[in-house]
Write a protein that holds these residues in place. Structure first.
Motif, short mmCIF file in Angstrom:
data_model
loop_
_atom_site.label_atom_id
_atom_site.label_comp_id
_atom_site.label_asym_id
_atom_site.label_seq_id
_atom_site.Cartn_x
_atom_site.Cartn_y
_atom_site.Cartn_z
N THR A 474 -61.68 -39.64 22.95
CA THR A 474 -60.64 -39.04 22.13
C THR A 474 -60.28 -39.95 20.96
O THR A 474 -60.08 -39.49 19.83
N ALA A 475 -60.17 -41.26 21.25
CA ALA A 475 -59.87 -42.21 20.18
C ALA A 475 -60.96 -42.19 19.12
O ALA A 475 -60.68 -42.22 17.90
N ALA A 476 -62.23 -42.14 19.56
CA ALA A 476 -63.33 -42.08 18.59
C ALA A 476 -63.26 -40.79 17.78
O ALA A 476 -63.51 -40.78 16.56
N GLY A 477 -62.93 -39.67 18.46
CA GLY A 477 -62.81 -38.40 17.74
C GLY A 477 -61.69 -38.42 16.72
O GLY A 477 -61.81 -37.87 15.62
N VAL A 478 -60.56 -39.07 17.08
CA VAL A 478 -59.45 -39.19 16.12
C VAL A 478 -59.89 -40.01 14.91
O VAL A 478 -59.56 -39.68 13.76
N ALA A 479 -60.64 -41.09 15.17
CA ALA A 479 -61.10 -41.92 14.06
C ALA A 479 -62.03 -41.13 13.14
O ALA A 479 -61.94 -41.21 11.90
N VAL A 480 -62.93 -40.35 13.75
CA VAL A 480 -63.82 -39.52 12.93
C VAL A 480 -63.02 -38.48 12.16
O VAL A 480 -63.26 -38.23 10.97
N GLY A 481 -62.04 -37.86 12.84
CA GLY A 481 -61.21 -36.88 12.17
C GLY A 481 -60.41 -37.47 11.03
O GLY A 481 -60.22 -36.82 9.98
N ALA A 482 -59.93 -38.73 11.20
CA ALA A 482 -59.17 -39.38 10.14
C ALA A 482 -60.01 -39.57 8.88
O ALA A 482 -59.49 -39.52 7.76
N ALA A 483 -61.30 -39.79 9.06
CA ALA A 483 -62.18 -39.93 7.90
C ALA A 483 -62.68 -38.58 7.39
O ALA A 483 -62.88 -38.40 6.18
N LEU A 484 -62.84 -37.61 8.31
CA LEU A 484 -63.46 -36.35 7.94
C LEU A 484 -62.50 -35.40 7.24
O LEU A 484 -62.84 -34.81 6.19
N LEU A 485 -61.29 -35.20 7.77
CA LEU A 485 -60.39 -34.18 7.23
C LEU A 485 -59.99 -34.45 5.78
O LEU A 485 -59.98 -33.52 4.96
N PRO A 486 -59.65 -35.69 5.41
CA PRO A 486 -59.38 -35.91 3.97
C PRO A 486 -60.59 -35.63 3.09
O PRO A 486 -60.46 -35.14 1.97
N ALA A 487 -61.78 -35.92 3.64
CA ALA A 487 -62.98 -35.67 2.84
C ALA A 487 -63.23 -34.18 2.66
O ALA A 487 -63.77 -33.75 1.63
N LEU A 488 -62.82 -33.38 3.64
CA LEU A 488 -63.01 -31.94 3.52
C LEU A 488 -62.06 -31.32 2.51
O LEU A 488 -62.37 -30.28 1.91
N GLY A 489 -60.89 -31.97 2.34
CA GLY A 489 -59.93 -31.45 1.37
C GLY A 489 -59.44 -30.08 1.74
O GLY A 489 -59.18 -29.77 2.90
N ARG A 490 -59.33 -29.21 0.76
CA ARG A 490 -58.85 -27.84 0.97
C ARG A 490 -59.98 -26.82 0.92
O ARG A 490 -59.73 -25.63 0.79
#
Length: 757
Positions: A474-490
């Motif tokens: 879960t911690a690894a997934g959160v780290a990936v999400g922290a990098a991924l979601l801003p990159a996806l933008g809107r």
């Protein structure tokens, strides 16, 4: 992430039921260990690829339809989790029809649980009690069969989603609609595209062993039992049993074909011991009378024919010829005008009769497993599996109707059943998790419940191991999400593409990639999915991590309270029960076969139930992650010896020729059987629940050969033959008793250590 129920276990006995000797398998070696190791090294799997593509296409498609076309977020949410449950979590086996029925049952069960979960979500007490009942029922239903076991976690998923947060009753329709739509589409896709089930591999492995035993029988008849043939039989046995215990669930349930396959495996393993011991004892069979060799020769032919049936060939095993050879053999032995039967002729006849009887049962089970047997034959075999083969025992209707389900449940409604104890643990963990969610200010109670469900295992140690993996993932997934979601933008397109990729990884991971990767992928899926529903950013992942930690801790505490040692203690208890009941039944069967007992042995059904529970507990133990406290070689020697004891008692129960007249010259054989029963009771005391210090090592009984000689005079010819027949059965049973004393002593010592050591 909740695991699919298709993780492999392992099997590494000695050279077989006939000779449970040989060097112990080193940790991390052998076919089972090699299979487990290659699981991490092999990054490509055709079945996993089909599963992943199927989920990556259908889950986003159904979710998008409900969200973008129907514009119903509630329907979309339950559709997403319904697709995940049917396409990723559930791993149903059997024919297409079996899988279709299982998926329909999953749809119906999930819909009912959504209604229950939604209605109780607004009341703390109701939610806690309902969760305990639902969890216990879902987990305990696994005892009915492998598909019921596989669907337990998948059916719990919508309940947890519905019960984790208070909701009004009017949302039930939308929730059920989303779940039903997704699971029906997912089930149809699985039925149409699922690859060949693992049952096919088990059939081929069983066919290989049957062919190897036929080769060994024919070579033994010519005194040419080459070491290469013996080694091939050993390897084939390892392969068959590895597949047989490769899932934590016994392939039996109420599906007659699956029960038959389990019966065929057990019969063939015993047949291997009979063939090995028979060749060792009889030597060159060319000098034996043809009438006594005939059952062995017919057995080899039927083994080859049954193997062909398992490979899918249109062959009809010649069971009539096999039975005719057995009848001719007995007729020659019981002719009124012949002299006393010679020792070697009797030994050859004994192994010929016993092997032929075993092969006949094996071939019959094969025909049922491949749906090639008539209903009457199937009914007789079902009675044999449950210890009801004699006509004076309860009617078959009790086994194949709803009362048959009740019978299976009642046999496991005790603390010796792995399903019962595991259901208690699950009910405790999930009800406490719901209570914590309802009483606290946890923002997303679903993740607490998911964390608890994801790490539930059969021991505190293995639950702790999975908890660490879940938290790290879960911690690894959160780290990936922290990098991924801003990159996806809107960008909606980018979000949908990321969702497809994340679902592909999650669906591909079980059994192929480490658990941490699957948990991380599932976290990313939820982050992206909820960002599509209601954009909240990656910080949602931190809340999810906190909730997962709470759920994992709840499951760990439940494991410490209810079942700290896990399935290992149940394995030992069930082995002890098998020895204890088996020894008593052996004494009863000997008295019955010698005409000293007016009624047949009464413990056949009880012994069969003990054997089923042992298989279930053994699968649960082998499926536990981490190192094993019990030496597998020692464990399998004890298990195989217990199976041999049960099958020998079965053979004595059905012994022919038999008449009702008591034999006045059989006291020595009865004392011998009682001594063997006492030895097995001593093994049970060592392996079972400790009541004091470690007992001293046992000494196998060694009766005076003159007292139990097969040539004791007196009585009618059928009585003399029956005495010699019983004597050979007891002799075959005691061949390897000395090999059991050290394993029993080791397990007795190990069981008296604290569970954390």
């Amino acid at each position: 992430m909740i695991e699919r129920n298709d993780q492999p276990g392992g099997y590494r006995p000695g050279p077989g039921a006939g000779h449970p000797t040989g060097p112990p398998a080193a940790s991390g070696t052998g076919p089972a260990a090699a299979s487990g190791g290659s699981r991490w090294r092999r990054l490509w799997s055709g079945a996993a690829l089909i599963r992943a593509v199927r989920a990556a296409v259908l889950v986003p498609a159904v979710f998008a339809f409900c969200l973008l076309v129907l514009r119903q977020p509630q329907i979309a949410t339950f559709a997403a989790f319904g697709g995940f449950a049917s396409l990723v979590l559930a791993a149903f086996g059997g024919t297409r029809r079996d899988r279709a029925v299982a998926h329909l049952m999953l749809t119906a069960a999930g819909a009912v649980l959504i209604v229950i979960g939604t209605l109780v979500s607004s009341n703390v007490a109701a939610a806690t009690v309902a969760t305990a009942l639902v969890a216990f029922t879902s987990y305990f239903a696994a005892v009915i069969g492998p598909n019921d076991a596989s669907g337990a976690a998948a059916a719990m998923l919508p309940y947890m989603l519905a019960a984790s947060a208070a909701a009004p009753a009017h949302v039930i329709g939308d929730r059920v609609a989303g779940w039903t739509l997704a699971t029906l589409i997912g089930g149809l896709a699985v039925v149409l595209t699922a690859p060949r089930s693992a049952g096919r591999e088990l059939r081929l492995a069983t066919a290989t062993l049957a062919t190897g035993l036929a080769d060994l029988l024919e070579a033994g008849a010519l005194r040419a039992a080459l070491p290469e043939l013996r080694a091939a039989v050993v390897d084939a046995t390892h392969r068959m049993m590895t597949l047989f215990v490769s899932a934590p669930y016994r392939p039996s349930g109420l599906v007659i074909a699956d029960q038959a396959m389990a019966g065929a495996v057990n019969q063939l393993e015993w047949c291997k011991g009979l063939v090995a011991d028979g060749i060792e004892r009889c030597g060159d069979l060319r000098d034996a009378p043809p009438g006594q060799r005939a059952p062995l020769e017919a057995s080899a032919r039927v083994l080859r024919q049954a193997a062909a049936v398992l490979r899918g060939e249109q062959v009809d095993p010649d069971l009539a010829a096999l039975e005719l050879s057995r009848a001719d053999s007995v007729a020659q032995l019981t002719r009124a005008d012949r002299a006393e039967v010679g020792d070697m002729e009797l030994v050859v006849a004994f192994y010929g009769q016993t092997t032929a009887n075993c092969v006949h049962a094996f071939a019959t089970d094969v025909l049922i497993a491949t749906r090639g047997a008539d209903p009457l034959t199937a009914g007789s075999s079902v009675r044999r599996w449950y210890g009801l083969a004699r006509p004076d025992r309860p009617p078959l209707a009790r086994l194949v109707t709803l009362s048959g389900v009740a019978g299976i449940v009642l046999r496991n409604a005790n603390l010796r059943s792995v399903w019962f104890v595991n259901a208690l643990r699950g009910a405790l963990a999930l009800s406490v998790a719901v209570l914590i969610v309802q009483l606290s200010d946890v923002r997303s109670g679903f993740w607490v419940l998911l964390g608890a469900l994801s790490v539930l295992r059969t021991s505190a140690a293995s639950t702790g191991t999975m908890a660490v993996k879940a938290i790290l993932g879960t911690a690894a997934g959160v780290a990936v999400g922290a990098a991924l979601l801003p990159a996806l933008g809107r960008s909606p397109e980018a979000h949908w593409a990321a969702l497809v990729v994340a679902i592909f990884v999650v669906a591909y991971a079980p059994g192929i990639l480490p658990d941490v990767v699957g948990q991380a992928g599932f976290t990313v899926v939820i982050l992206v999915l909820y960002d599509i529903l209601a954009p909240t950013g990656w910080t949602l992942g931190l809340i999810r991590l906190q909730d997962v930690v709470i759920g994992c801790l709840v499951s760990l505490v439940a494991g410490l309270l209810v079942w700290p040692r896990g399935a290992g203690d149940l394995v030992r208890d069930d082995v002890a029960e098998l020895y204890r009941d088996g020894g008593v039944r052996l004494s009863e069967a000997v008295s019955w076969s010698l005409g000293l007992r007016p009624v047949p042995p009464a413990r056949a059904a009880r012994a069969a139930s003990a054997g089923f529970r042992l298989e279930d507990a053994l699968r649960g133990y082998l499926a536990e992650p981490g190192s094993k406290r019990m030496n597998r070689q020692d464990l399998w020697r004890l298990v195989i010896a217990g199976v041999r004891l049960r099958l020998t008692a079965d053979a004595l129960d059905d012994l022919t020729p038999r008449d009702a007249s008591p034999d006045p010259n059989c006291d020595a054989l009865v004392r011998h059987a009682d001594a063997l029963a006492a030895f097995y009771a001593g093994l049970a005391a060592q392996v079972g629940r400790p009541t004091g210090p470690v007992p001293p090592p046992l000494v196998p009984p060694s009766p005076d050969p003159s007292e139990v000689s097969a040539a004791i005079p007196g009585g009618t010819p059928p009585q003399r033959l029956r005495r010699r027949w019983v004597g050979e059965h007891l002799r075959h049973l005691e061949l390897h008793l000395a090999d059991l004393t050290a394993p029993a002593q080791a397990l007795a010592t190990q069981r008296r250590r604290p569970w954390w050591r």
